[in-house]
Design a protein around this motif. Structure first.
Motif, PDB file in Angstrom:
ATOM      1  N   TYR A 457     -14.860  15.153 -83.634  1.00 23.55           N
ATOM      2  CA  TYR A 457     -14.957  14.369 -82.674  1.00 23.55           C
ATOM      3  C   TYR A 457     -16.305  14.071 -82.044  1.00 23.55           C
ATOM      4  CZ  TYR A 457     -10.065  15.618 -81.652  1.00 23.55           C
ATOM      5  OH  TYR A 457      -8.723  15.805 -81.847  1.00 23.55           O
ATOM      6  N   GLY A 458     -17.460  14.926 -82.594  1.00 28.53           N
ATOM      7  CA  GLY A 458     -18.750  14.520 -82.371  1.00 28.53           C
ATOM      8  C   GLY A 458     -19.318  15.857 -81.615  1.00 28.53           C
ATOM      9  N   HIS A 459     -20.542  16.109 -81.602  1.00 27.15           N
ATOM     10  CA  HIS A 459     -21.345  17.104 -80.537  1.00 27.15           C
ATOM     11  C   HIS A 459     -20.824  16.906 -79.174  1.00 27.15           C
ATOM     12  CE1 HIS A 459     -22.805  19.475 -84.074  1.00 27.15           C
ATOM     13  NE2 HIS A 459     -23.188  18.233 -84.795  1.00 27.15           N
ATOM     14  N   LEU A 460     -21.052  15.831 -78.816  1.00 32.00           N
ATOM     15  CA  LEU A 460     -20.766  15.426 -77.363  1.00 32.00           C
ATOM     16  C   LEU A 460     -19.409  15.840 -76.837  1.00 32.00           C
ATOM     17  CD1 LEU A 460     -22.320  11.838 -76.800  1.00 32.00           C
ATOM     18  CD2 LEU A 460     -23.411  13.966 -76.082  1.00 32.00           C
ATOM     19  N   PHE A 461     -18.443  15.763 -77.549  1.00 34.67           N
ATOM     20  CA  PHE A 461     -17.337  16.157 -77.075  1.00 34.67           C
ATOM     21  C   PHE A 461     -17.178  17.703 -77.352  1.00 34.67           C
ATOM     22  CE2 PHE A 461     -12.872  17.465 -77.568  1.00 34.67           C
ATOM     23  CZ  PHE A 461     -12.378  16.827 -76.341  1.00 34.67           C
ATOM     24  N   GLY A 462     -17.942  18.459 -78.230  1.00 36.10           N
ATOM     25  CA  GLY A 462     -18.126  19.749 -78.482  1.00 36.10           C
ATOM     26  C   GLY A 462     -18.741  20.373 -77.071  1.00 36.10           C
ATOM     27  N   ASP A 463     -19.799  19.797 -76.638  1.00 37.09           N
ATOM     28  CA  ASP A 463     -20.423  20.335 -75.637  1.00 37.09           C
ATOM     29  C   ASP A 463     -19.467  20.192 -74.242  1.00 37.09           C
ATOM     30  OD1 ASP A 463     -22.777  20.585 -76.965  1.00 37.09           O
ATOM     31  OD2 ASP A 463     -23.944  18.549 -76.280  1.00 37.09           O
ATOM     32  N   LEU A 464     -18.717  19.293 -74.125  1.00 40.86           N
ATOM     33  CA  LEU A 464     -17.639  19.224 -73.269  1.00 40.86           C
ATOM     34  C   LEU A 464     -16.766  20.250 -73.239  1.00 40.86           C
ATOM     35  CD1 LEU A 464     -16.489  17.401 -70.815  1.00 40.86           C
ATOM     36  CD2 LEU A 464     -14.908  16.200 -72.420  1.00 40.86           C
ATOM     37  N   VAL A 465     -16.338  20.714 -74.272  1.00 39.02           N
ATOM     38  CA  VAL A 465     -15.498  21.639 -74.610  1.00 39.02           C
ATOM     39  C   VAL A 465     -16.155  23.032 -74.029  1.00 39.02           C
ATOM     40  CG1 VAL A 465     -14.337  23.545 -76.201  1.00 39.02           C
ATOM     41  CG2 VAL A 465     -14.327  20.829 -76.449  1.00 39.02           C
ATOM     42  N   LEU A 466     -17.284  23.249 -74.551  1.00 39.73           N
ATOM     43  CA  LEU A 466     -18.212  24.385 -73.936  1.00 39.73           C
ATOM     44  C   LEU A 466     -18.161  24.754 -72.460  1.00 39.73           C
ATOM     45  CD1 LEU A 466     -20.827  24.410 -76.602  1.00 39.73           C
ATOM     46  CD2 LEU A 466     -19.058  26.053 -76.494  1.00 39.73           C
ATOM     47  N   LYS A 467     -18.505  23.251 -71.746  1.00 39.53           N
ATOM     48  CA  LYS A 467     -18.594  23.242 -70.271  1.00 39.53           C
ATOM     49  C   LYS A 467     -17.331  23.479 -69.686  1.00 39.53           C
ATOM     50  CE  LYS A 467     -20.956  19.388 -70.484  1.00 39.53           C
ATOM     51  NZ  LYS A 467     -21.571  17.998 -69.830  1.00 39.53           N
ATOM     52  N   THR A 468     -16.302  23.070 -70.235  1.00 37.11           N
ATOM     53  CA  THR A 468     -15.025  23.104 -69.428  1.00 37.11           C
ATOM     54  C   THR A 468     -14.421  24.375 -69.718  1.00 37.11           C
ATOM     55  OG1 THR A 468     -14.297  20.670 -70.329  1.00 37.11           O
ATOM     56  CG2 THR A 468     -12.668  22.324 -69.505  1.00 37.11           C
ATOM     57  N   ILE A 469     -14.600  25.093 -70.688  1.00 32.23           N
ATOM     58  CA  ILE A 469     -14.130  26.550 -70.624  1.00 32.23           C
ATOM     59  C   ILE A 469     -15.157  27.491 -69.958  1.00 32.23           C
ATOM     60  CG2 ILE A 469     -13.794  28.461 -72.112  1.00 32.23           C
ATOM     61  CD1 ILE A 469     -13.039  26.537 -74.449  1.00 32.23           C
ATOM     62  N   SER A 470     -16.315  26.969 -69.852  1.00 42.71           N
ATOM     63  CA  SER A 470     -17.347  27.928 -69.063  1.00 42.71           C
ATOM     64  C   SER A 470     -16.971  27.718 -67.667  1.00 42.71           C
ATOM     65  CB  SER A 470     -18.624  27.371 -69.373  1.00 42.71           C
ATOM     66  OG  SER A 470     -19.024  27.892 -70.509  1.00 42.71           O
ATOM     67  N   LYS A 471     -16.683  26.577 -66.992  1.00 46.93           N
ATOM     68  CA  LYS A 471     -16.257  26.296 -65.815  1.00 46.93           C
ATOM     69  C   LYS A 471     -14.973  27.019 -65.091  1.00 46.93           C
ATOM     70  CE  LYS A 471     -15.475  22.554 -62.354  1.00 46.93           C
ATOM     71  NZ  LYS A 471     -15.817  20.937 -62.393  1.00 46.93           N
ATOM     72  N   TYR A 472     -14.008  27.054 -66.106  1.00 45.47           N
ATOM     73  CA  TYR A 472     -12.828  27.701 -65.926  1.00 45.47           C
ATOM     74  C   TYR A 472     -12.884  29.294 -65.662  1.00 45.47           C
ATOM     75  CZ  TYR A 472      -8.299  29.736 -66.636  1.00 45.47           C
ATOM     76  OH  TYR A 472      -7.227  30.400 -66.245  1.00 45.47           O
ATOM     77  N   ILE A 473     -13.742  29.769 -66.717  1.00 41.56           N
ATOM     78  CA  ILE A 473     -13.881  31.120 -66.938  1.00 41.56           C
ATOM     79  C   ILE A 473     -14.573  31.677 -65.519  1.00 41.56           C
ATOM     80  CG2 ILE A 473     -14.793  33.089 -67.875  1.00 41.56           C
ATOM     81  CD1 ILE A 473     -14.053  31.713 -70.648  1.00 41.56           C
ATOM     82  N   MET A 474     -15.640  30.907 -65.103  1.00 39.62           N
ATOM     83  CA  MET A 474     -16.360  31.453 -64.103  1.00 39.62           C
ATOM     84  C   MET A 474     -15.728  31.559 -62.506  1.00 39.62           C
ATOM     85  SD  MET A 474     -20.344  30.177 -64.656  1.00 39.62           S
ATOM     86  CE  MET A 474     -20.002  28.377 -65.372  1.00 39.62           C
ATOM     87  N   LYS A 475     -14.724  30.383 -62.640  1.00 37.86           N
ATOM     88  CA  LYS A 475     -13.698  30.461 -61.450  1.00 37.86           C
ATOM     89  C   LYS A 475     -12.928  31.571 -61.314  1.00 37.86           C
ATOM     90  CE  LYS A 475     -13.533  25.610 -60.568  1.00 37.86           C
ATOM     91  NZ  LYS A 475     -12.793  24.359 -60.497  1.00 37.86           N
ATOM     92  N   THR A 476     -12.545  32.254 -62.441  1.00 39.17           N
ATOM     93  CA  THR A 476     -11.343  33.016 -62.629  1.00 39.17           C
ATOM     94  C   THR A 476     -12.250  34.634 -62.267  1.00 39.17           C
ATOM     95  OG1 THR A 476     -11.573  33.664 -64.844  1.00 39.17           O
ATOM     96  CG2 THR A 476     -10.034  31.962 -64.062  1.00 39.17           C
ATOM     97  N   LEU A 477     -13.551  34.852 -62.314  1.00 39.73           N
ATOM     98  CA  LEU A 477     -14.180  36.073 -62.322  1.00 39.73           C
ATOM     99  C   LEU A 477     -14.579  36.656 -60.914  1.00 39.73           C
ATOM    100  CD1 LEU A 477     -16.512  35.752 -65.338  1.00 39.73           C
ATOM    101  CD2 LEU A 477     -14.300  36.783 -65.485  1.00 39.73           C
ATOM    102  N   ARG A 478     -14.758  37.860 -60.885  1.00 38.79           N
ATOM    103  CA  ARG A 478     -15.133  38.124 -59.268  1.00 38.79           C
ATOM    104  C   ARG A 478     -16.745  38.150 -59.218  1.00 38.79           C
ATOM    105  NH1 ARG A 478     -13.699  44.366 -60.537  1.00 38.79           N
ATOM    106  NH2 ARG A 478     -14.953  43.900 -62.436  1.00 38.79           N
ATOM    107  N   LYS A 479     -17.342  38.355 -58.255  1.00 37.65           N
ATOM    108  CA  LYS A 479     -18.580  38.078 -57.695  1.00 37.65           C
ATOM    109  C   LYS A 479     -19.255  39.110 -58.600  1.00 37.65           C
ATOM    110  CE  LYS A 479     -21.742  38.034 -53.978  1.00 37.65           C
ATOM    111  NZ  LYS A 479     -21.794  38.229 -52.397  1.00 37.65           N
ATOM    112  N   GLU A 480     -18.876  40.518 -58.809  1.00 39.69           N
ATOM    113  CA  GLU A 480     -19.813  41.485 -59.537  1.00 39.69           C
ATOM    114  C   GLU A 480     -19.800  41.300 -61.024  1.00 39.69           C
ATOM    115  OE1 GLU A 480     -15.880  43.417 -57.929  1.00 39.69           O
ATOM    116  OE2 GLU A 480     -17.356  41.811 -57.284  1.00 39.69           O
TER     117      GLU A 480
END
Length: 575
Positions: A457-480
């Protein structure tokens, strides 16, 4: 006089329109009643059988009149803006009414009814405005009456005994009505003349009044100059006193800006200085945050938690928000709690709000309050504005420093911490775990077949995968918890106060959540999975490097076992 007459005629034209609407709304009832009365007369008094042609003709004229009235009522706003169209419709209205009257059995008794539309014209526009309509009505009445008697009949025809009977009767009717219109027009002209004389008299009185007012202003001007001179001397003395106090205050704040680097400490210091210099009841500093620049209280002299909560909840009321976003100061020495809901229950009578602004961008506000009415003046607001300018520079510098710090410690693509910051943080957290005796867990995850996404799909879509997963994980974590990009498609999570079992449960929750994500750029949609390795101090590792290596080994095992799964490193007792 022509100008006044034109203005009066314009005013009367509007009145004419109102009369027209009333006539159109109820006039059709008159004509329907006339038709019913005519049927009754022909049937009961004249003993005539009902003739369909009479009824059809009368209903046709009545229907035409109703249609004209409906058009004038429904399209009135458009029609009445064009006098020519109004004139044409009025002509049709008069012709229709006159023709309807001519078809009645005793038409000579109802000639006056056809004059009702002309009456409104004469009452509101004078004699000249009604001449054309009078002539039109007279001619149409004669013609329609003659044609009706000759070709249709059905009513008493007096023209056999006196050939000009109807012409004379109609002419008498219209002559009398013309005299009436003439008299009214004369009154109309006299009224205009009287208005002109009144206007002239008012203008003369106005000139006299202006002369007296000018004389009074000259006397007042001399008196004001004396007062002004005295006030200037007093102001000069006050300014000298104020300038010394301002200089001392600004010197203190400037020293604080260069020596205090922590934002909260700086704001507390400035808040204390404001309370001391201004002698206020309360002082609060709120800064803008978020995409909508919502105000959030940072420092306040309000100690009561309930009162502080009210201020925090209502600091974004309309007046304060407007002051913050538009960058203008405001002062109110008679506070109304309905306008300033954050003052409820605190007996606040006066306040000043001054915004922090830098480079056209709102940064926040400083809000000072007093329990006395008329406690503040413009000089207080000016001093607070000078202080706010200095503080705005300090806030902007602190935010620039924070941005530079974020750039140095965060991954630009995903927003997660970068590897350099993680390497320092894991040692810090490990030492804390050693000193305080608590667990420290480590999670490492890798995106399955990530190279395939880039190649397909190209590197731009790869970047979108990285950003989407990161955003999801950061939402699930605690403050500490700490989330960082370790390299490429690898990410790590550092979890203080978390056992190996708890970390494994969290890892499984993250894996399952990521597997349900749909990554889409509106052209391509794809799902993605991750493999995870987990380690923990003190169960599996005794050093920071072991935390990373043991989790990395578990990650390798997860990939070897088929990917999209969580593997836990073995406890030290089993190694």
């Amino acid at each position: 006089m022509d100008t006044l007459k034109h203005g009066y005629e314009e005013k009367n034209y509007m009145s004419y329109m109102k009369f027209e609407r009333s006539l159109n709304r109820y006039g059709w009832i008159i004509y329907v009643l006339l038709i019913l009365a005519d049927i009754y007369v022909r049937r009961q008094i004249a003993n005539q059988s009902l003739d369909n042609k009479h009824i059809i003709l009368q209903c046709a004229f009545a229907l035409l009149y109703i249609i004209i009235s409906y058009i004038k009522l429904s399209k009135g706003n458009l029609i009445y803006q064009k006098p020519r169209i109004v004139t044409i419709i009025k002509i049709f209205e008069i012709v229709t009414a006159v023709c309807l009257i001519s078809t009645l059995y005793n038409s000579i008794m109802y000639y006056f009814v056809a004059l009702l539309p002309i009456t409104i014209v004469s009452l509101s526009r004078g004699f000249k405005g009604s001449i054309v309509y009078l002539m039109l009505g007279w001619a149409t009445q004669n013609l329609s009456q003659h044609l009706y008697l000759r070709f249709i009949g059905g009513g008493p025809d007096y023209s056999h005994q006196f050939p000009c009977f109807y012409l004379v009767i109609i002419s008498i009717h219209y002559l009398l009505f013309t005299v009436f219109c003439f008299i009214w027009g004369d009154i109309f002209n006299e009224y205009i003349k009287s208005e002109e004389e009144n206007k002239t008299l008012i203008d003369r009185l106005g000139d006299k009044f202006i002369q007296l007012e000018q004389a009074q202003k000259e006397i007042q001007s001399h008196y004001d100059k004396l007062i002004k001179t005295n006030n200037i001397l007093e102001e000069t003395n006050n300014k000298l006193t104020t300038s010394v106090a301002e200089f001392f205050t600004l010197q203190q704040i400037s020293q604080a800006i260069t020596s205090i680097f922590d934002m909260n400490e700086l704001l507390k210091f400035v808040n204390d200085v404001i309370i001391g210099v201004m002698g206020v009841y309360h002082s609060t500093i709120a800064l803008c945050s978020g995409p909508n620049n919502k105000l959030k209280v940072q420092v306040s002299s309000i100690f009561d938690k309930k009162d502080l909560a009210i201020v925090s909840d209502y600091i974004n009321c309309d007046i304060i928000t407007q002051s913050s976003l538009e960058g203008h100061s405001m002062i109110d020495n008679n506070v109304n709690t309905s306008e300033y809901p954050f003052t409820k229950g605190r007996n606040i009578q006066s306040l000043i709000c001054v915004p922090f602004f830098s480079k056209g961008r709102p940064l926040g506000v400083v809000l000072i309050e007093h329990s006395i009415k008329d406690a503040f003046d413009d000089e207080n607001m000016r001093l607070l504005e000078v202080i706010a300018q200095q503080v705005s520079i300090a806030i902007e510098n602190a935010r620039l420093y924070q941005q530079m710090h974020d750039l140095a410690t965060h991954d630009a693509l995903t927003g997660a911490y970068n590897r350099l910051y993680f390497n320092d943080k894991i040692i810090e957290e490990f030492n804390n775990a050693l000193d305080r005796g608590h667990d420290l867990s480590f999670i490492i995850l890798d995106i399955d077949f990530f190279k395939k996404f880039n190649d397909t799909y190209g590197h731009l879509f790869g970047d979108l995968v990285l950003k989407t997963i990161s955003k999801y994980i950061m939402k699930t974590l605690r403050k500490e918890d700490m989330f960082a990009r370790y390299g490429g498609e690898e990410f790590v999570i550092l979890m203080p106060y978390t056992s190996l079992e708890q970390a494994a449960e969290k890892a499984e929750e993250i894996r399952e959540g990521v597997s349900k994500l749909i990554v889409s750029d509106r052209v391509i949609s794809a799902s993605v999975t991750i493999s995870i390795g987990v380690s923990s101090y003190p169960e599996t590792s005794g050093r920071p490097q072991e935390l990373v290596s043991m989790a990395d080994d578990a990650l390798y095992k997860a990939k070897e076992s088929g990917r999209n799964r969580v593997c836990i490193s073995k406890p030290k007792s089993e190694n």
